[in-house]
Design a protein around this motif. Structure first.
Motif, PDB file in Angstrom:
ATOM      1  N   ASP A   1      20.439  33.203  58.937  1.00 22.44           N
ATOM      2  CA  ASP A   1      21.677  32.622  58.416  1.00 22.44           C
ATOM      3  C   ASP A   1      21.527  32.209  56.963  1.00 22.44           C
ATOM      4  OD1 ASP A   1      22.855  30.978  61.488  1.00 22.44           O
ATOM      5  OD2 ASP A   1      22.859  33.064  60.805  1.00 22.44           O
TER       6      ASP A   1
ATOM      7  N   VAL B   1      21.854  35.354  54.914  1.00 20.35           N
ATOM      8  CA  VAL B   1      23.226  35.864  54.867  1.00 20.35           C
ATOM      9  C   VAL B   1      24.101  34.985  53.993  1.00 20.35           C
ATOM     10  CG1 VAL B   1      25.271  36.370  56.269  1.00 20.35           C
ATOM     11  CG2 VAL B   1      23.021  37.037  57.090  1.00 20.35           C
TER      12      VAL B   1
ATOM     13  N   LEU C   1      27.855  42.774  56.565  1.00 20.86           N
ATOM     14  CA  LEU C   1      26.565  42.820  55.883  1.00 20.86           C
ATOM     15  C   LEU C   1      26.465  44.044  54.991  1.00 20.86           C
ATOM     16  CD1 LEU C   1      23.948  41.706  58.578  1.00 20.86           C
ATOM     17  CD2 LEU C   1      25.237  40.309  56.979  1.00 20.86           C
TER      18      LEU C   1
ATOM     19  N   VAL D   1      17.361  42.037  55.965  1.00 20.76           N
ATOM     20  CA  VAL D   1      17.796  40.992  56.897  1.00 20.76           C
ATOM     21  C   VAL D   1      17.484  41.396  58.335  1.00 20.76           C
ATOM     22  CG1 VAL D   1      19.783  39.785  57.854  1.00 20.76           C
ATOM     23  CG2 VAL D   1      19.604  40.105  55.403  1.00 20.76           C
TER      24      VAL D   1
ATOM     25  N   SER E   1      24.843  36.628  63.649  1.00 22.91           N
ATOM     26  CA  SER E   1      24.894  36.752  62.187  1.00 22.91           C
ATOM     27  C   SER E   1      24.652  38.163  61.697  1.00 22.91           C
ATOM     28  CB  SER E   1      23.874  35.826  61.536  1.00 22.91           C
ATOM     29  OG  SER E   1      24.292  34.493  61.649  1.00 22.91           O
ATOM     30  N   ILE E   2      23.944  38.975  62.482  1.00 21.33           N
ATOM     31  CA  ILE E   2      23.759  40.360  62.048  1.00 21.33           C
ATOM     32  C   ILE E   2      24.722  41.312  62.745  1.00 21.33           C
ATOM     33  CG2 ILE E   2      21.322  40.037  61.449  1.00 21.33           C
ATOM     34  CD1 ILE E   2      20.865  42.057  63.945  1.00 21.33           C
TER      35      ILE E   2
END
Lengths: 210, 156
Positions: free
Chosen positions: A20, A23, B33, B48, B91-92
């Motif tokens: 997080d 991101v 993303l 990531v 989040s991904i």
């Protein structure tokens, strides 16, 4: 979009989750903000220079009340659920601090709990974002930062005609706007209505690859 | 003729993505993303995702240890690990895996050892699948970048 000559905005992002942090950092950098990330509320307070003295003594010395603060932070965005001090605790500490209370604070959470959201807003949070956070969320940050910058530097209001058509709203207006906005708005209103599933996210049938 | 290989690979990537979306493995957060990737951060998504794999494997190992514990299952700890995994997976954009974790968390909240074991197995299986598919995706992306003769992915 060119940057205003006065300066870039600096955002402090607080999240215990590494992914997080990556991101949110990228989201903020893409939006041309300077970013500092920390992994706990404690480290955030350290970074903000909020020492215990500052909290105990409500009357800062008349000369340079911000002498504890080494860098200027224009907005703090923090996760709610963190081990130890939560984002809510951090919010309270910031609002209780005479030197930091004017910094806008935004809370993020992966859980949609209306009572939690209301509590944060009542405590002074400007926005409450549901995770995962998107670019459209980050686009909502600028008016909050502009408001503080104007207050500090007494600049005329910056009319940036891009993502934010609204003028800089007060907190009450923000709440009213939340109720009016239905698209790509993940904040819960005071009535805790169901989220609109409509978001300005890329549609699946228009899949493109970078 | 340089572009031709790159175009075909790009089509492969799109097809794989569409497939994963259709299966519900990924959601629009993954696209978000992709949108954040540009010349200044050309490998953002794979970076990531690799961090995600690294962190997730630690969590999965811990979960496995907790679930297989004979004597006393620390459901609270399981919940903490699962919260981490839910957070990073969403989040991904790993939708299906996130949902499995949510169900797993419900099982651990109910202190149900059988359900937890079943959920763990599902989770490990899904994780393997996701990892394979994403590796495949990034491999094609690398090939496409080389075929196109550019240093960074082209923004749409």
């Amino acid at each position: 979009m060119g940057l205003a000559p006065e300066s870039q905005f600096h955002v402090l992002a607080v999240d215990d989750n590494l992914i997080d942090r990556k991101v949110i950092e990228r989201l903020l950098k893409t939006s041309s903000y300077q970013v500092t990330t920390v992994d706990s509320a404690g480290k955030a307070l350290e970074f903000l220079g909020l020492l215990e003295d500052d909290h105990i003594n409500p009357n800062p010395p008349p000369v340079s009340p911000n002498n504890h603060q080494e860098v200027e932070v224009n907005l703090i965005i923090t996760d709610y659920c963190m081990p130890g001090m939560t984002g809510y605790d951090l919010l309270k500490k910031i609002k209780e601090s005479s030197s930091l209370r004017n910094i806008p604070v935004v809370i993020m959470s992966s859980e949609n709990v209306p009572s939690r959201i209301n509590r944060c807003l009542e405590e002074g949070a400007e926005e409450f974002f549901l995770k995962p956070v998107s670019l459209s969320d980050v686009n909502k940050l600028k008016p909050h930062m502009m408001k503080t910058k104007d207050k500090n530097h007494q600049n005329p209001e910056n009319q940036e005609a891009s993502k934010q058509p609204e003028e800089q709203p007060t907190q009450q207006e923000v709440q009213k706007q939340q109720q009016q906005q239905s698209n790509n708005n993940k904040r819960k209103t005071m009535e805790a209505e169901d989220l609109s599933p409509d978001r300005t996210r890329p549609r699946l049938n228009g899949l493109t690859v970078v | 003729m340089l572009g031709l290989g790159a175009d075909r690979l790009r089509a492969d990537m799109n097809r794989l993505l569409a497939f994963l979306f259709h299966q519900g493995v990924l959601d629009e957060q993954f696209l978000q993303l992709q949108q954040l990737q540009d010349e200044s951060s050309p490998n953002f998504v794979s970076e990531v995702v690799n961090i995600y794999f690294h962190e997730s494997e630690k969590l999965l190992r811990n979960l496995r240890g907790l679930v297989l514990e004979r004597e006393f299952s620390d459901y609270k700890k399981m919940g903490i690990h699962l919260n981490q995994l839910i957070g990073s997976s969403s989040s991904i954009g790993a939708k299906r895996l996130t949902n499995i974790c949510v169900a797993f968390r419900a099982a651990s909240d109910q202190n149900n050892p059988t359900a937890c074991l079943r959920a763990l197995e599902l989770l490990e299986h899904e994780y393997c699948y996701l990892k394979n598919k994403l590796h495949e995706f990034f491999q094609i992306e690398q090939q496409r970048v080389m075929a196109a003769g550019v240093r960074y992915p082209i923004q749409n």
